[in-house]
Design an enzyme around this catalytic site. Structure first.
Site, PDB file in Angstrom:
ATOM      1  N   GLU A  36       0.806  -1.220   0.000  1.00 28.85           N
ATOM      2  CA  GLU A  36       0.000   0.000   0.000  1.00 28.85           C
ATOM      3  C   GLU A  36       0.841   1.272   0.000  1.00 28.85           C
ATOM      4  O   GLU A  36       0.311   2.361  -0.250  1.00 28.85           O
ATOM      5  CB  GLU A  36      -0.923   0.016   1.227  1.00 28.85           C
ATOM      6  N   GLU A  67       7.098 -22.307   7.947  1.00 28.44           N
ATOM      7  CA  GLU A  67       7.519 -21.439   9.045  1.00 28.44           C
ATOM      8  C   GLU A  67       8.488 -22.133   9.994  1.00 28.44           C
ATOM      9  O   GLU A  67       9.148 -21.480  10.806  1.00 28.44           O
ATOM     10  CB  GLU A  67       6.311 -20.937   9.831  1.00 28.44           C
TER      11      GLU A  67
END
Length: 307
Positions: A88, A119
Protein backbone atom coordinates in the site's frame (compact mmCIF):
# COMPACT_ATOMS: atom_id res chain seq x y z
CA UNK A 1 5.52 -38.59 19.51
CA UNK A 2 8.32 -36.43 18.15
CA UNK A 3 10.50 -35.63 21.20
CA UNK A 4 11.51 -32.32 19.59
CA UNK A 5 7.89 -31.10 19.46
CA UNK A 6 7.54 -28.22 21.92
CA UNK A 7 4.42 -27.74 24.05
CA UNK A 8 3.23 -24.19 23.31
CA UNK A 9 0.24 -24.36 25.61
CA UNK A 10 1.72 -21.71 27.91
CA UNK A 11 1.68 -19.07 25.16
CA UNK A 12 -1.05 -16.46 25.48
CA UNK A 13 -2.00 -16.89 21.82
CA UNK A 14 -2.62 -20.63 22.30
CA UNK A 15 -4.78 -20.47 25.41
CA UNK A 16 -8.57 -20.85 25.50
CA UNK A 17 -10.60 -17.69 26.06
CA UNK A 18 -13.02 -18.03 29.01
CA UNK A 19 -15.35 -15.50 27.37
CA UNK A 20 -15.96 -17.72 24.34
CA UNK A 21 -16.47 -21.15 25.90
CA UNK A 22 -19.97 -21.33 24.40
CA UNK A 23 -18.87 -20.08 20.97
CA UNK A 24 -20.58 -22.93 19.13
CA UNK A 25 -23.90 -22.07 20.79
CA UNK A 26 -24.02 -18.35 20.04
CA UNK A 27 -26.44 -16.67 17.67
CA UNK A 28 -24.94 -14.57 14.86
CA UNK A 29 -25.68 -11.36 16.80
CA UNK A 30 -24.17 -12.75 20.01
CA UNK A 31 -21.10 -13.80 18.05
CA UNK A 32 -20.71 -10.29 16.60
CA UNK A 33 -21.12 -8.75 20.06
CA UNK A 34 -18.42 -11.05 21.43
CA UNK A 35 -16.05 -10.12 18.61
CA UNK A 36 -16.63 -6.43 19.28
CA UNK A 37 -16.04 -6.93 22.99
CA UNK A 38 -12.78 -8.80 22.46
CA UNK A 39 -11.47 -6.43 19.78
CA UNK A 40 -11.36 -3.64 22.37
CA UNK A 41 -8.22 -5.32 23.71
CA UNK A 42 -6.42 -4.36 20.48
CA UNK A 43 -6.69 -0.63 21.18
CA UNK A 44 -5.40 -1.03 24.72
CA UNK A 45 -2.47 -3.20 23.63
CA UNK A 46 -1.33 -0.71 20.99
CA UNK A 47 -1.54 2.13 23.51
CA UNK A 48 0.66 0.18 25.94
CA UNK A 49 3.26 -0.37 23.20
CA UNK A 50 3.37 3.28 22.09
CA UNK A 51 7.03 3.94 22.94
CA UNK A 52 8.30 0.83 21.17
CA UNK A 53 6.16 1.59 18.10
CA UNK A 54 7.50 5.15 18.03
CA UNK A 55 11.06 3.80 18.11
CA UNK A 56 10.24 1.47 15.22
CA UNK A 57 8.90 4.44 13.24
CA UNK A 58 12.18 6.27 13.81
CA UNK A 59 14.28 3.27 12.78
CA UNK A 60 12.18 2.82 9.62
CA UNK A 61 12.39 6.50 8.70
CA UNK A 62 16.14 6.58 9.29
CA UNK A 63 16.63 3.49 7.15
CA UNK A 64 14.68 4.90 4.21
CA UNK A 65 16.27 8.35 4.53
CA UNK A 66 19.77 6.88 4.25
CA UNK A 67 18.88 4.86 1.18
CA UNK A 68 18.03 1.68 3.04
CA UNK A 69 14.78 -0.22 3.30
CA UNK A 70 12.08 -1.26 5.75
CA UNK A 71 11.37 -4.98 5.65
CA UNK A 72 8.59 -6.95 7.27
CA UNK A 73 9.16 -10.69 7.51
CA UNK A 74 6.81 -13.38 8.71
CA UNK A 75 4.89 -16.55 7.95
CA UNK A 76 1.18 -17.18 7.54
CA UNK A 77 -1.14 -14.34 8.57
CA UNK A 78 1.72 -12.32 10.06
CA UNK A 79 3.71 -12.44 6.84
CA UNK A 80 0.69 -11.70 4.66
CA UNK A 81 -0.12 -8.60 6.70
CA UNK A 82 3.44 -7.39 6.17
CA UNK A 83 3.13 -7.88 2.41
CA UNK A 84 -0.23 -6.06 2.43
CA UNK A 85 1.08 -3.05 4.34
CA UNK A 86 4.17 -2.79 2.15
CA UNK A 87 2.11 -3.00 -1.04
CA UNK A 88 0.00 0.00 0.00
CA UNK A 89 2.96 2.38 0.37
CA UNK A 90 3.69 3.12 -3.34
CA UNK A 91 0.15 4.24 -4.27
CA UNK A 92 -0.34 6.18 -1.04
CA UNK A 93 3.04 7.87 -0.81
CA UNK A 94 4.54 7.46 -4.29
CA UNK A 95 7.37 5.62 -2.58
CA UNK A 96 9.74 3.35 -4.45
CA UNK A 97 8.47 -0.25 -4.10
CA UNK A 98 11.96 -1.16 -2.90
CA UNK A 99 11.69 1.11 0.15
CA UNK A 100 9.10 -0.94 2.06
CA UNK A 101 8.94 -4.67 1.36
CA UNK A 102 7.21 -7.68 2.83
CA UNK A 103 8.89 -11.08 2.90
CA UNK A 104 6.57 -14.06 3.33
CA UNK A 105 7.67 -17.61 4.07
CA UNK A 106 6.90 -19.55 0.91
CA UNK A 107 6.98 -16.49 -1.34
CA UNK A 108 4.13 -15.10 -3.41
CA UNK A 109 2.39 -18.49 -3.71
CA UNK A 110 1.90 -18.53 0.07
CA UNK A 111 -0.02 -15.25 -0.17
CA UNK A 112 -2.97 -17.12 -1.69
CA UNK A 113 -2.51 -20.71 -0.55
CA UNK A 114 -1.46 -21.62 2.97
CA UNK A 115 2.06 -23.03 3.31
CA UNK A 116 2.26 -23.09 7.09
CA UNK A 117 4.86 -25.86 7.25
CA UNK A 118 7.46 -23.49 5.85
CA UNK A 119 7.52 -21.44 9.05
CA UNK A 120 9.44 -24.21 10.84
CA UNK A 121 12.61 -23.69 8.80
CA UNK A 122 14.86 -21.13 10.51
CA UNK A 123 17.44 -21.60 7.77
CA UNK A 124 14.94 -20.35 5.17
CA UNK A 125 14.60 -17.11 7.10
CA UNK A 126 18.37 -16.66 7.02
CA UNK A 127 18.39 -17.42 3.28
CA UNK A 128 15.80 -14.68 2.70
CA UNK A 129 18.04 -12.13 4.41
CA UNK A 130 20.87 -13.05 2.07
CA UNK A 131 18.63 -13.05 -1.01
CA UNK A 132 17.41 -9.53 -0.30
CA UNK A 133 20.95 -8.42 0.55
CA UNK A 134 19.80 -6.94 3.84
CA UNK A 135 22.55 -4.99 5.56
CA UNK A 136 23.52 -2.05 7.79
CA UNK A 137 21.30 0.51 6.03
CA UNK A 138 18.13 -1.55 6.51
CA UNK A 139 15.56 -2.09 9.27
CA UNK A 140 13.81 -5.46 9.44
CA UNK A 141 10.75 -6.15 11.58
CA UNK A 142 10.02 -9.79 12.34
CA UNK A 143 6.32 -10.50 12.85
CA UNK A 144 5.06 -13.58 14.69
CA UNK A 145 1.87 -13.60 16.74
CA UNK A 146 2.98 -16.39 19.07
CA UNK A 147 6.59 -15.24 19.06
CA UNK A 148 8.12 -18.63 18.32
CA UNK A 149 8.18 -18.90 14.50
CA UNK A 150 11.62 -20.36 13.58
CA UNK A 151 11.56 -18.71 10.13
CA UNK A 152 11.34 -15.27 11.76
CA UNK A 153 13.95 -16.00 14.42
CA UNK A 154 16.35 -17.29 11.78
CA UNK A 155 15.82 -14.18 9.70
CA UNK A 156 16.37 -11.79 12.59
CA UNK A 157 19.53 -13.57 13.72
CA UNK A 158 20.92 -13.35 10.19
CA UNK A 159 19.88 -9.70 9.86
CA UNK A 160 21.65 -8.79 13.10
CA UNK A 161 24.78 -10.56 11.90
CA UNK A 162 24.55 -8.53 8.67
CA UNK A 163 24.47 -5.28 10.67
CA UNK A 164 20.81 -4.37 10.11
CA UNK A 165 18.57 -2.79 12.73
CA UNK A 166 16.06 -5.37 13.92
CA UNK A 167 12.61 -5.29 15.46
CA UNK A 168 10.19 -7.89 16.76
CA UNK A 169 6.38 -7.71 16.82
CA UNK A 170 4.55 -10.37 18.81
CA UNK A 171 1.31 -10.85 20.73
CA UNK A 172 2.86 -12.64 23.69
CA UNK A 173 4.69 -11.00 26.61
CA UNK A 174 8.48 -10.96 26.65
CA UNK A 175 8.62 -13.33 29.62
CA UNK A 176 7.04 -16.03 27.43
CA UNK A 177 9.36 -15.53 24.44
CA UNK A 178 12.56 -13.50 24.80
CA UNK A 179 14.62 -12.19 21.90
CA UNK A 180 17.57 -9.84 21.37
CA UNK A 181 16.52 -7.05 18.97
CA UNK A 182 16.86 -3.28 18.74
CA UNK A 183 13.16 -2.68 19.35
CA UNK A 184 10.76 -5.20 20.86
CA UNK A 185 7.04 -4.50 20.29
CA UNK A 186 4.65 -6.57 22.37
CA UNK A 187 0.89 -6.30 21.90
CA UNK A 188 -0.67 -9.07 24.02
CA UNK A 189 -4.38 -9.03 23.22
CA UNK A 190 -5.24 -12.17 25.16
CA UNK A 191 -6.51 -15.55 23.99
CA UNK A 192 -8.48 -15.65 20.76
CA UNK A 193 -12.23 -16.26 20.60
CA UNK A 194 -11.35 -19.35 18.56
CA UNK A 195 -8.42 -20.73 20.54
CA UNK A 196 -5.16 -20.43 18.62
CA UNK A 197 -6.66 -18.64 15.59
CA UNK A 198 -4.24 -15.72 15.49
CA UNK A 199 -5.74 -14.32 12.29
CA UNK A 200 -8.34 -12.77 14.64
CA UNK A 201 -7.29 -10.31 17.39
CA UNK A 202 -3.59 -10.92 16.80
CA UNK A 203 -4.05 -10.19 13.09
CA UNK A 204 -6.07 -7.06 13.82
CA UNK A 205 -3.57 -5.63 16.28
CA UNK A 206 -0.66 -6.51 13.98
CA UNK A 207 -2.19 -4.51 11.13
CA UNK A 208 -2.81 -1.59 13.49
CA UNK A 209 0.87 -1.52 14.44
CA UNK A 210 2.05 -1.85 10.84
CA UNK A 211 -0.27 1.01 9.82
CA UNK A 212 1.41 3.22 12.39
CA UNK A 213 4.95 2.21 11.47
CA UNK A 214 4.65 2.66 7.71
CA UNK A 215 2.56 5.83 7.90
CA UNK A 216 4.75 7.29 10.63
CA UNK A 217 7.91 6.58 8.65
CA UNK A 218 6.47 8.23 5.54
CA UNK A 219 5.44 11.29 7.54
CA UNK A 220 8.97 11.52 8.94
CA UNK A 221 10.60 11.43 5.49
CA UNK A 222 8.40 14.20 4.09
CA UNK A 223 5.67 12.34 2.22
CA UNK A 224 2.91 14.28 3.99
CA UNK A 225 2.00 17.97 4.36
CA UNK A 226 -0.42 18.65 7.18
CA UNK A 227 -2.64 15.59 6.97
CA UNK A 228 -2.61 15.39 3.16
CA UNK A 229 -0.86 12.72 1.08
CA UNK A 230 0.95 15.23 -1.11
CA UNK A 231 3.10 12.51 -2.68
CA UNK A 232 0.10 10.50 -3.85
CA UNK A 233 0.77 8.60 -7.08
CA UNK A 234 -1.80 9.85 -9.61
CA UNK A 235 -2.36 6.50 -11.30
CA UNK A 236 -6.15 6.26 -11.61
CA UNK A 237 -9.26 8.43 -11.66
CA UNK A 238 -9.89 8.19 -7.92
CA UNK A 239 -6.35 9.29 -7.11
CA UNK A 240 -6.47 12.04 -9.72
CA UNK A 241 -9.63 13.34 -8.10
CA UNK A 242 -7.90 13.25 -4.71
CA UNK A 243 -4.91 15.15 -6.10
CA UNK A 244 -7.18 17.83 -7.54
CA UNK A 245 -9.05 18.18 -4.26
CA UNK A 246 -5.80 18.55 -2.33
CA UNK A 247 -4.69 21.35 -4.64
CA UNK A 248 -8.10 23.01 -4.62
CA UNK A 249 -8.37 22.87 -0.83
CA UNK A 250 -4.86 24.00 0.03
CA UNK A 251 -4.60 26.68 -2.66
CA UNK A 252 -8.24 27.86 -2.77
CA UNK A 253 -8.45 27.34 -6.54
CA UNK A 254 -11.07 25.61 -8.67
CA UNK A 255 -10.67 22.13 -10.16
CA UNK A 256 -9.86 23.42 -13.63
CA UNK A 257 -7.02 25.53 -12.25
CA UNK A 258 -5.88 22.60 -10.13
CA UNK A 259 -5.80 20.32 -13.18
CA UNK A 260 -3.72 22.82 -15.14
CA UNK A 261 -1.31 23.24 -12.24
CA UNK A 262 -0.97 19.49 -11.79
CA UNK A 263 -0.32 19.00 -15.50
CA UNK A 264 2.36 21.69 -15.52
CA UNK A 265 4.17 19.96 -12.66
CA UNK A 266 4.51 16.41 -13.97
CA UNK A 267 1.38 15.38 -12.02
CA UNK A 268 3.25 15.91 -8.75
CA UNK A 269 0.97 17.40 -6.10
CA UNK A 270 3.90 18.34 -3.91
CA UNK A 271 5.73 20.13 -6.71
CA UNK A 272 2.53 21.86 -7.83
CA UNK A 273 1.94 23.22 -4.33
CA UNK A 274 5.49 24.53 -4.04
CA UNK A 275 5.42 26.06 -7.51
CA UNK A 276 2.16 27.87 -6.77
CA UNK A 277 3.27 29.15 -3.37
CA UNK A 278 6.69 30.35 -4.52
CA UNK A 279 6.07 31.45 -8.11
CA UNK A 280 9.08 29.41 -9.20
CA UNK A 281 9.19 27.63 -12.53
CA UNK A 282 8.23 23.93 -12.26
CA UNK A 283 11.83 22.81 -12.77
CA UNK A 284 13.00 25.22 -10.08
CA UNK A 285 10.36 23.94 -7.67
CA UNK A 286 11.47 20.38 -8.36
CA UNK A 287 15.09 21.32 -7.68
CA UNK A 288 14.16 23.04 -4.41
CA UNK A 289 12.30 19.95 -3.26
CA UNK A 290 15.28 17.78 -4.10
CA UNK A 291 17.54 20.14 -2.15
CA UNK A 292 15.36 19.56 0.91
CA UNK A 293 15.06 15.78 0.49
CA UNK A 294 11.43 16.04 -0.59
CA UNK A 295 10.22 17.85 2.53
CA UNK A 296 7.65 20.36 1.28
CA UNK A 297 7.42 22.34 4.51
CA UNK A 298 11.20 22.69 4.72
CA UNK A 299 11.34 23.84 1.09
CA UNK A 300 8.64 26.47 1.66
CA UNK A 301 10.36 27.70 4.82
CA UNK A 302 13.73 27.93 3.07
CA UNK A 303 12.25 29.89 0.17
CA UNK A 304 10.44 32.28 2.51
CA UNK A 305 13.60 32.96 4.51
CA UNK A 306 15.39 34.14 1.36
CA UNK A 307 12.78 36.72 0.45
Amino acid sequence: MDPSLSDRGHLLTEQANPASQALDQLSPLELVDLFNQEDQHCLAAVAQAREAIAQAIEYAAQAIARGGRLFYIGAGTSGRLGVLDAAECPPTFCSDPEQVQGILAGGSAAMFRSSEGLEDRAEDGAVAIAEYQIGPRDFILGITAGGTTPYVHGALEAARSAGAKTGFLACVPADQVAIAVDVDIRVPVGPEILAGSTRLKAGTVTKMVLNQISTGAMVRIGKVYGNRMVDVAVTNRKLEDRALRILSDLLSIDRQQAAALLGANERSVKQALLQHWTGLEPAEAAALLTEHQGHLRAAVTAFSSLR
